[in-house]
Design a protein around this motif. Structure first.
Motif, PDB file in Angstrom:
ATOM      1  N   PRO A  72       0.815  -1.229   0.000  1.00 35.09           N
ATOM      2  CA  PRO A  72       0.000   0.000   0.000  1.00 35.09           C
ATOM      3  C   PRO A  72       0.841   1.267   0.000  1.00 35.09           C
ATOM      4  CG  PRO A  72      -0.923  -1.620   1.504  1.00 35.09           C
ATOM      5  CD  PRO A  72       0.373  -2.177   1.034  1.00 35.09           C
ATOM      6  N   ALA A  73       1.988   1.230   0.696  1.00 34.59           N
ATOM      7  CA  ALA A  73       2.866   2.400   0.705  1.00 34.59           C
ATOM      8  C   ALA A  73       3.399   2.711  -0.693  1.00 34.59           C
ATOM      9  CB  ALA A  73       4.018   2.180   1.680  1.00 34.59           C
ATOM     10  N   GLN A  74       3.751   1.672  -1.447  1.00 32.37           N
ATOM     11  CA  GLN A  74       4.235   1.881  -2.810  1.00 32.37           C
ATOM     12  C   GLN A  74       3.125   2.399  -3.718  1.00 32.37           C
ATOM     13  OE1 GLN A  74       5.733  -2.089  -3.524  1.00 32.37           O
ATOM     14  NE2 GLN A  74       7.859  -1.478  -3.143  1.00 32.37           N
ATOM     15  N   LEU A  75       1.905   1.934  -3.489  1.00 35.98           N
ATOM     16  CA  LEU A  75       0.778   2.437  -4.275  1.00 35.98           C
ATOM     17  C   LEU A  75       0.540   3.914  -3.993  1.00 35.98           C
ATOM     18  CD1 LEU A  75      -1.746  -0.541  -3.935  1.00 35.98           C
ATOM     19  CD2 LEU A  75      -0.359   0.057  -5.931  1.00 35.98           C
ATOM     20  N   ARG A  76       0.660   4.313  -2.732  1.00 42.10           N
ATOM     21  CA  ARG A  76       0.500   5.726  -2.405  1.00 42.10           C
ATOM     22  C   ARG A  76       1.620   6.550  -3.020  1.00 42.10           C
ATOM     23  NH1 ARG A  76      -0.707   3.591   2.721  1.00 42.10           N
ATOM     24  NH2 ARG A  76       1.391   4.119   3.418  1.00 42.10           N
ATOM     25  N   ILE A 135      -6.342   1.296  -2.534  1.00 40.13           N
ATOM     26  CA  ILE A 135      -5.286   1.449  -1.528  1.00 40.13           C
ATOM     27  C   ILE A 135      -5.854   1.244  -0.128  1.00 40.13           C
ATOM     28  CG2 ILE A 135      -3.635   3.064  -0.509  1.00 40.13           C
ATOM     29  CD1 ILE A 135      -3.303   4.345  -3.235  1.00 40.13           C
ATOM     30  N   LEU A 136      -7.025   1.822   0.135  1.00 39.89           N
ATOM     31  CA  LEU A 136      -7.632   1.692   1.458  1.00 39.89           C
ATOM     32  C   LEU A 136      -7.994   0.238   1.758  1.00 39.89           C
ATOM     33  CD1 LEU A 136      -9.960   4.842   1.481  1.00 39.89           C
ATOM     34  CD2 LEU A 136      -7.757   4.562   2.634  1.00 39.89           C
ATOM     35  N   VAL A 137      -8.581  -0.447   0.787  1.00 35.89           N
ATOM     36  CA  VAL A 137      -8.964  -1.845   0.999  1.00 35.89           C
ATOM     37  C   VAL A 137      -7.722  -2.707   1.166  1.00 35.89           C
ATOM     38  CG1 VAL A 137     -10.162  -3.830   0.004  1.00 35.89           C
ATOM     39  CG2 VAL A 137     -11.121  -1.549  -0.240  1.00 35.89           C
ATOM     40  N   ALA A 138      -6.672  -2.427   0.389  1.00 35.39           N
ATOM     41  CA  ALA A 138      -5.440  -3.202   0.496  1.00 35.39           C
ATOM     42  C   ALA A 138      -4.826  -3.070   1.877  1.00 35.39           C
ATOM     43  CB  ALA A 138      -4.449  -2.757  -0.581  1.00 35.39           C
ATOM     44  N   LYS A 139      -4.920  -1.895   2.478  1.00 33.86           N
ATOM     45  CA  LYS A 139      -4.392  -1.702   3.843  1.00 33.86           C
ATOM     46  C   LYS A 139      -5.163  -2.543   4.848  1.00 33.86           C
ATOM     47  CE  LYS A 139      -3.447   2.322   5.374  1.00 33.86           C
ATOM     48  NZ  LYS A 139      -3.576   3.753   5.741  1.00 33.86           N
ATOM     49  N   LEU A 140      -6.465  -2.775   4.578  1.00 35.38           N
ATOM     50  CA  LEU A 140      -7.278  -3.540   5.514  1.00 35.38           C
ATOM     51  C   LEU A 140      -7.025  -5.049   5.411  1.00 35.38           C
ATOM     52  CD1 LEU A 140     -10.682  -1.657   5.127  1.00 35.38           C
ATOM     53  CD2 LEU A 140      -9.027  -1.425   6.984  1.00 35.38           C
TER      54      LEU A 140
END
Length: 246
Positions: free
Chosen positions: A191-195, A235-240
């Motif tokens: 997720p960090a790389q996606l952001r 990104i939000l769903v991936a973090k979850l």
């Protein structure tokens, strides 16, 4: 002393899998045939409903025409076939899931089922967005900028092909959150790389929208803006869903 060969068991397992695959394919085909037979009597009504976004925006004198002799017969049938694929998608995916699921681990099943349901729902949402928002906006824009004295008369088969391409483009594009979650679960990105790559993603989205949509600004923006929002949602769903220790 030589141990018994495992080949007979392997062959038996392979035959069982092939028989199971044949059964699932037969059930999938039977479901599609039932849906197609149910839709064929309403093929003309389906086409009239699909043509409504264009007909509502046409100026006086504009109409749909049939260039080829057999188009009035084959075009609604073609639409009924594609509508069958769309309606049967949950049934087809269920058959595929029933074949694959026994070989998955519990955690894989727990993650795969929501992803599968989300993928189907997002595809339907993308098609609905294209029909109720994109097509009326695009046709209204094109009708407004047509040269004076030009009557818009679109071939019914060409119109169907255009709408199906739009449906496919928006349906697949709305799968972006699912694709991002899968990439994160596979460990290919975080997720960090996606952001961090958000800027590149936005540029890529607008380039993709310019390629797969008609050459007008309205449809490009109507595809690019939702995709940017879906990228953030992914990104939000991936973090979850990503394990906490990662």
């Amino acid at each position: 002393m030589t141990s018994a060969s495992p080949e007979p068991e392997t062959e038996s397992s392979l035959i069982e899998h092939l028989l199971e695959l044949r059964t699932r394919l037969m059930w999938a085909l039977a479901g599609m045939v039932v849906v197609l037979l149910a839709l064929l009597p309403f093929a003309n009504r389906l086409y009239a409903w699909l043509a409504a976004p264009l007909l509502d925006k046409l100026p006086a004198g504009g109409q749909l025409i049939a260039v080829e002799v057999a188009s009035p017969f084959f075009t609604p049938i073609k639409l009924a076939f594609f509508a069958t694929l769309l309606v049967s998608a949950p049934w087809l995916l269920y058959q595929a899931w029933s074949f694959v699921a026994p070989g998955l681990y519990r955690r894989e099943k727990r993650l795969a089922m929501p992803l599968l349901v989300s993928a189907v729902a997002l595809f339907y949402i993308g098609c609905a967005f294209a029909f109720f928002v994109v097509l009326p906006s695009v046709f209204g824009f094109l009708a407004a900028i047509k040269p004076e004295g030009v009557a818009i008369m679109t071939d019914i088969n060409a119109y169907l092909d255009f709408v199906l391409v739009i449906f496919l483009a928006f349906g697949v594009s709305f799968e972006l959150p699912v694709a991002l979650v899968i990439l994160v679960l596979l460990g290919w990105v975080t997720p960090a790389q996606l952001r961090a790559g958000r800027g590149y993603a936005v540029v890529g989205i607008f380039v993709l929208a310019a390629i797969i949509t008609p050459p007008d600004v309205i449809s490009q923006l109507l595809l690019a803006i939702p995709m940017c929002l879906l990228y953030e949602a992914g990104i939000l769903v991936a973090k979850l869903v990503v394990p906490k220790d990662e």
